[in-house]
Design a protein around this motif. Structure first.
Motif, PDB file in Angstrom:
ATOM      1  N   SER A   3     -12.306  11.186   8.623  1.00 26.40           N
ATOM      2  CA  SER A   3     -11.497  10.426   9.580  1.00 26.40           C
ATOM      3  C   SER A   3     -11.658   8.927   9.345  1.00 26.40           C
ATOM      4  CB  SER A   3     -11.923  10.768  11.009  1.00 26.40           C
ATOM      5  OG  SER A   3     -13.287  10.429  11.209  1.00 26.40           O
ATOM      6  N   THR A   4     -10.688   8.189   9.793  1.00 24.73           N
ATOM      7  CA  THR A   4     -10.693   6.722   9.667  1.00 24.73           C
ATOM      8  C   THR A   4     -10.376   6.116  11.020  1.00 24.73           C
ATOM      9  OG1 THR A   4      -8.336   6.611   9.128  1.00 24.73           O
ATOM     10  CG2 THR A   4      -9.855   6.935   7.284  1.00 24.73           C
ATOM     11  N   ARG A   5     -10.458   4.782  11.084  1.00 25.05           N
ATOM     12  CA  ARG A   5     -10.127   4.095  12.330  1.00 25.05           C
ATOM     13  C   ARG A   5      -8.709   4.423  12.780  1.00 25.05           C
ATOM     14  NH1 ARG A   5     -12.269  -2.062  11.087  1.00 25.05           N
ATOM     15  NH2 ARG A   5     -14.457  -1.526  10.634  1.00 25.05           N
ATOM     16  N   ASN A   6      -7.830   4.538  11.802  1.00 26.58           N
ATOM     17  CA  ASN A   6      -6.429   4.815  12.100  1.00 26.58           C
ATOM     18  C   ASN A   6      -6.172   6.285  11.813  1.00 26.58           C
ATOM     19  OD1 ASN A   6      -3.677   4.997  12.329  1.00 26.58           O
ATOM     20  ND2 ASN A   6      -3.267   3.115  11.179  1.00 26.58           N
ATOM     21  N   VAL A   7      -5.907   7.049  12.857  1.00 28.49           N
ATOM     22  CA  VAL A   7      -5.697   8.487  12.693  1.00 28.49           C
ATOM     23  C   VAL A   7      -4.539   8.769  11.739  1.00 28.49           C
ATOM     24  CG1 VAL A   7      -5.116  10.627  13.888  1.00 28.49           C
ATOM     25  CG2 VAL A   7      -6.637   8.968  14.968  1.00 28.49           C
ATOM     26  N   ASP A   8      -3.594   7.865  11.675  1.00 26.18           N
ATOM     27  CA  ASP A   8      -2.447   8.069  10.783  1.00 26.18           C
ATOM     28  C   ASP A   8      -2.849   8.071   9.317  1.00 26.18           C
ATOM     29  OD1 ASP A   8      -0.779   8.225  12.966  1.00 26.18           O
ATOM     30  OD2 ASP A   8      -0.256   6.084  12.913  1.00 26.18           O
ATOM     31  N   ASP A   9      -4.053   7.562   9.004  1.00 25.29           N
ATOM     32  CA  ASP A   9      -4.510   7.524   7.616  1.00 25.29           C
ATOM     33  C   ASP A   9      -5.179   8.824   7.172  1.00 25.29           C
ATOM     34  OD1 ASP A   9      -3.596   4.973   7.307  1.00 25.29           O
ATOM     35  OD2 ASP A   9      -5.534   4.005   7.697  1.00 25.29           O
ATOM     36  N   CYS A  10      -5.333   9.753   8.088  1.00 27.53           N
ATOM     37  CA  CYS A  10      -5.975  11.024   7.703  1.00 27.53           C
ATOM     38  C   CYS A  10      -5.182  12.219   8.225  1.00 27.53           C
ATOM     39  CB  CYS A  10      -7.420  11.075   8.192  1.00 27.53           C
ATOM     40  SG  CYS A  10      -7.630  10.717   9.960  1.00 27.53           S
ATOM     41  N   PRO A  11      -3.890  12.298   7.882  1.00 23.36           N
ATOM     42  CA  PRO A  11      -3.077  13.429   8.380  1.00 23.36           C
ATOM     43  C   PRO A  11      -3.588  14.773   7.879  1.00 23.36           C
ATOM     44  CG  PRO A  11      -1.923  12.243   6.638  1.00 23.36           C
ATOM     45  CD  PRO A  11      -3.125  11.417   6.988  1.00 23.36           C
ATOM     46  N   HIS A  12      -4.240  14.805   6.689  1.00 24.35           N
ATOM     47  CA  HIS A  12      -4.758  16.056   6.149  1.00 24.35           C
ATOM     48  C   HIS A  12      -5.841  16.639   7.058  1.00 24.35           C
ATOM     49  CE1 HIS A  12      -7.070  12.637   4.704  1.00 24.35           C
ATOM     50  NE2 HIS A  12      -8.066  13.413   4.306  1.00 24.35           N
ATOM     51  N   LEU A  13      -6.672  15.749   7.648  1.00 31.53           N
ATOM     52  CA  LEU A  13      -7.720  16.218   8.548  1.00 31.53           C
ATOM     53  C   LEU A  13      -7.127  16.703   9.864  1.00 31.53           C
ATOM     54  CD1 LEU A  13     -10.791  16.511   8.879  1.00 31.53           C
ATOM     55  CD2 LEU A  13     -10.834  14.194   9.838  1.00 31.53           C
ATOM     56  N   VAL A  14      -6.155  15.973  10.382  1.00 28.78           N
ATOM     57  CA  VAL A  14      -5.480  16.376  11.621  1.00 28.78           C
ATOM     58  C   VAL A  14      -4.831  17.741  11.446  1.00 28.78           C
ATOM     59  CG1 VAL A  14      -3.594  15.825  13.206  1.00 28.78           C
ATOM     60  CG2 VAL A  14      -5.084  13.994  12.346  1.00 28.78           C
ATOM     61  N   VAL A  30     -16.797   2.128  -1.354  1.00 24.43           N
ATOM     62  CA  VAL A  30     -15.592   2.817  -1.805  1.00 24.43           C
ATOM     63  C   VAL A  30     -14.699   1.822  -2.535  1.00 24.43           C
ATOM     64  CG1 VAL A  30     -13.609   4.186  -1.127  1.00 24.43           C
ATOM     65  CG2 VAL A  30     -15.767   4.402   0.140  1.00 24.43           C
ATOM     66  N   LEU A  31     -14.731   1.928  -3.860  1.00 24.84           N
ATOM     67  CA  LEU A  31     -13.886   1.050  -4.655  1.00 24.84           C
ATOM     68  C   LEU A  31     -12.432   1.451  -4.487  1.00 24.84           C
ATOM     69  CD1 LEU A  31     -16.012   0.939  -7.942  1.00 24.84           C
ATOM     70  CD2 LEU A  31     -16.010  -0.704  -6.055  1.00 24.84           C
ATOM     71  N   ALA A  32     -11.559   0.475  -4.608  1.00 26.90           N
ATOM     72  CA  ALA A  32     -10.128   0.763  -4.461  1.00 26.90           C
ATOM     73  C   ALA A  32      -9.676   1.803  -5.473  1.00 26.90           C
ATOM     74  CB  ALA A  32      -9.329  -0.527  -4.624  1.00 26.90           C
ATOM     75  N   SER A  33     -10.270   1.767  -6.675  1.00 25.48           N
ATOM     76  CA  SER A  33      -9.875   2.713  -7.714  1.00 25.48           C
ATOM     77  C   SER A  33     -10.346   4.129  -7.410  1.00 25.48           C
ATOM     78  CB  SER A  33     -10.424   2.276  -9.073  1.00 25.48           C
ATOM     79  OG  SER A  33     -11.847   2.177  -9.020  1.00 25.48           O
ATOM     80  N   HIS A  34     -11.390   4.273  -6.583  1.00 25.74           N
ATOM     81  CA  HIS A  34     -11.934   5.587  -6.261  1.00 25.74           C
ATOM     82  C   HIS A  34     -11.317   6.200  -5.009  1.00 25.74           C
ATOM     83  CE1 HIS A  34     -15.913   4.730  -8.643  1.00 25.74           C
ATOM     84  NE2 HIS A  34     -14.859   4.923  -9.421  1.00 25.74           N
ATOM     85  N   LYS A  35     -10.689   5.377  -4.190  1.00 23.48           N
ATOM     86  CA  LYS A  35     -10.162   5.870  -2.918  1.00 23.48           C
ATOM     87  C   LYS A  35      -9.169   7.030  -3.104  1.00 23.48           C
ATOM     88  CE  LYS A  35      -8.116   4.309   1.425  1.00 23.48           C
ATOM     89  NZ  LYS A  35      -7.612   3.156   2.215  1.00 23.48           N
ATOM     90  N   PRO A  36      -8.222   6.949  -4.048  1.00 18.85           N
ATOM     91  CA  PRO A  36      -7.314   8.090  -4.234  1.00 18.85           C
ATOM     92  C   PRO A  36      -8.054   9.369  -4.630  1.00 18.85           C
ATOM     93  CG  PRO A  36      -6.434   6.122  -5.294  1.00 18.85           C
ATOM     94  CD  PRO A  36      -7.841   5.801  -4.897  1.00 18.85           C
ATOM     95  N   LEU A  37      -9.115   9.225  -5.440  1.00 14.96           N
ATOM     96  CA  LEU A  37      -9.890  10.400  -5.836  1.00 14.96           C
ATOM     97  C   LEU A  37     -10.549  11.036  -4.635  1.00 14.96           C
ATOM     98  CD1 LEU A  37     -11.327  12.288  -7.875  1.00 14.96           C
ATOM     99  CD2 LEU A  37     -13.049  10.486  -8.164  1.00 14.96           C
ATOM    100  N   TYR A  38     -11.184  10.234  -3.784  1.00  8.77           N
ATOM    101  CA  TYR A  38     -11.845  10.771  -2.597  1.00  8.77           C
ATOM    102  C   TYR A  38     -10.841  11.483  -1.692  1.00  8.77           C
ATOM    103  CZ  TYR A  38     -15.941   7.887  -3.783  1.00  8.77           C
ATOM    104  OH  TYR A  38     -17.023   7.333  -4.401  1.00  8.77           O
ATOM    105  N   GLN A  39      -9.692  10.850  -1.486  1.00  5.70           N
ATOM    106  CA  GLN A  39      -8.716  11.446  -0.577  1.00  5.70           C
ATOM    107  C   GLN A  39      -8.136  12.735  -1.163  1.00  5.70           C
ATOM    108  OE1 GLN A  39      -5.981   8.713   1.129  1.00  5.70           O
ATOM    109  NE2 GLN A  39      -4.716  10.291   2.094  1.00  5.70           N
ATOM    110  N   GLU A  40      -7.916  12.742  -2.457  1.00  7.64           N
ATOM    111  CA  GLU A  40      -7.394  13.964  -3.084  1.00  7.64           C
ATOM    112  C   GLU A  40      -8.389  15.107  -2.932  1.00  7.64           C
ATOM    113  OE1 GLU A  40      -5.769  15.638  -7.425  1.00  7.64           O
ATOM    114  OE2 GLU A  40      -6.555  13.600  -7.251  1.00  7.64           O
ATOM    115  N   LEU A  41      -9.662  14.826  -3.135  1.00  8.69           N
ATOM    116  CA  LEU A  41     -10.663  15.885  -3.010  1.00  8.69           C
ATOM    117  C   LEU A  41     -10.799  16.328  -1.552  1.00  8.69           C
ATOM    118  CD1 LEU A  41     -12.630  17.666  -4.473  1.00  8.69           C
ATOM    119  CD2 LEU A  41     -14.338  15.843  -4.378  1.00  8.69           C
ATOM    120  N   GLU A  42     -10.699  15.392  -0.628  1.00  7.39           N
ATOM    121  CA  GLU A  42     -10.709  15.764   0.786  1.00  7.39           C
ATOM    122  C   GLU A  42      -9.581  16.752   1.087  1.00  7.39           C
ATOM    123  OE1 GLU A  42     -12.329  11.447   2.523  1.00  7.39           O
ATOM    124  OE2 GLU A  42     -10.306  12.170   2.993  1.00  7.39           O
TER     125      GLU A  42
END
Length: 474
Positions: free
Chosen positions: A443-454, A405-417
């Motif tokens: 989900s990620t190690r830190n639940v705070d990083d995936c509020p959309h999933l929660v 997961v490239l840093a430049s792609h991370k926003p794209l992945y999260q937006e699509l999620e």
């Protein structure tokens, strides 16, 4: 103008001429025009033509009855002009030829002796009250005295001003000269409107070339033209970005939204077909064993998929911009075979090496279409929303699991999620129950990083614990 005379076609005259006869400077004290090279030469003329405005003080009185009074005292209203002409020249005009025929010819003032009265014809011609109409009529009368129309008909504006009067007087040579000139020169938008206004007055063979310029040969010609521009923009230009920007503006400004949609749908289907065929051939086991240099062919297929994937992304952006992406969403949501090929390709080292940008391009197309659905700018049916997530969610998961997961792609992945989860929230609970567990990879190690999933799971459980509200159809 003689009452009961030959019928003629009346049209509105125009005043848009830059240089015509200056009536005031050309008038003599008695109201006649000064002679010029045979035209208006009283010493040789055998016709005295009176031009008068529609609001002439004679009113509705029959102009025929006025011939003798006009000729006897030479007293003309300032709205009138009389000009000396020659019958042999006037006969170039079928209108005047009819007036001068044996049936319609008139003698001069009855008080004159018979020898002189037979030599002069008194004619009246009513002119539209449009400013400049006298000048236009006089110019056409002058053109009867020449075979060289080019010195006068030197602009589209002039030709369009002269043509209605030439048609009115049935001056065929002048009509042909005006039409030929208009066929050969560019028009402004206003001049084009005037051409269209005068075309119904022309014969079919005269108007054919004019109409060919402004009328499509068939209803699909504008669509074919626009499609050709899109194909050229995405395939044939080295300065592709500038051409794409220009074609995008044409699409935004195109008058028919339905036509723009048909063009974009066609181009989208063609590009998607190429991407699918390239990935299908790349993923085929038979292909891999049938070539002596499969790696080279793999590169070609991946390059083709990547190139046309970029075309797809540009087309999707145009469709969403014009709010005509409903067909594209429907087609994109029914790609189980294609998405399976993508998953296989994205797991291969060859794809990571030869086309590292392909996953991001495919996911961007998906994200833009899914966002339009989630936002409601594309109103998609339940089954389309369900299939869109069901077919493309595994592609997103493979990208996250198999590719770094490239840093430049991370926003794209999260937006699509987030977008997939929003769409899942619009589905019936059984459908959501099927899809949500597949989203655990968000989900990620830190639940705070995936509020959309929660939030998505909390929403589903809140609805699941709500008391039944009655029977609900699946």
């Amino acid at each position: 103008m003689l009452s009961g005379g030959a019928k003629k076609r009346r049209v509105g005259s125009s005043n848009r001429l830059s240089s015509f006869v200056d009536i005031d400077s050309a008038k003599s004290s008695d109201g006649t025009l000064t002679a010029s090279a045979g035209f208006n030469d009283p010493s040789t003329a055998d016709v005295l033509l009176r031009l008068y405005f529609e609001y002439s003080p004679f009113g509705d009185e029959d102009p025929e009855s006025l011939s003798s009074s006009v000729s006897s005292d030479n007293s003309f209203d300032q709205g009138d002009v009389q000009v000396h002409l020659h019958s042999n020249v006037l006969r170039k005009s079928k209108y005047f030829a009819a007036l001068l025929s044996d049936r319609w010819q008139r003698n001069s003032d009855p008080g004159e002796d018979s020898e002189n009265s037979s030599k002069v014809y008194f004619l009246n011609l009513k002119v539209s009250s449009t400013i400049g109409s006298f000048n236009i009529h006089l110019t056409v009368l002058q053109l009867l005295y020449t075979n060289n129309f080019s010195t006068t008909i030197d602009s589209a504006d002039t030709a369009l001003s002269i043509l209605p009067v030439a048609l009115e007087l049935l001056f065929e040579d002048c009509v042909k000269a005006c039409v030929r000139f208009l066929e050969a020169v560019p028009w402004s938008e206003e001049e084009e409107k005037r051409v269209l206004a005068v075309v119904p007055l022309l014969k079919q063979e005269e108007s054919r070339e004019l109409l060919a310029r402004v009328s499509p040969s068939n209803s699909a010609s504008s669509v074919d033209m626009l499609h050709g521009l899109i194909v050229a923009a995405i395939n044939n230009h080295s300065n592709m970005a500038f051409v794409k920007a220009f074609v995008a503006k044409l699409l935004r400004d195109f008058s028919s939204r339905d036509s723009a949609k048909r063009v974009l749908d066609r181009a989208f289907h063609q590009s998607l077909k190429i991407v699918k065929e390239s990935l299908e051939e790349y993923s085929s086991p038979d292909f891999r064993g049938d070539h002596c240099d499969p790696e080279a062919i793999q590169r070609v297929n991946l390059h083709t998929a990547m190139t046309n994937g970029k075309h797809l992304l540009w087309l999707v952006e145009r469709m969403i911009e014009l709010r005509v992406a409903d067909t594209a969403v429907k087609e994109w949501s029914d790609q189980s075979s294609f998405t399976a090929d993508l998953q296989r390709a994205f797991r291969d080292d060859a794809c990571r090496n030869f086309a590292p940008g392909l996953p991001a391009v495919m996911l961007r197309c998906t994200c833009k279409l899914a966002n339009a659905v989630a936002a409601g700018s594309i109103v998609a049916a339940r089954q389309i929303r369900m299939k869109l997530v069901k077919d493309w969610l595994p592609v997103l998961i493979v990208c996250k699991d198999s590719l770094s997961v490239l840093a430049s792609h991370k926003p794209l992945y999260q937006e699509l999620e987030e977008t997939f989860l929003r769409i899942i929230s619009t589905l019936p609970m059984p459908d959501a129950q099927e899809l949500l567990p597949q989203c655990l990879s968000f989900s990620t190690r830190n639940v705070d990083d995936c509020p959309h999933l929660v939030s998505a799971f909390n929403t589903w459980f809140r609805r699941a614990t709500r008391p039944p509200q009655g029977d609900i159809l699946d």
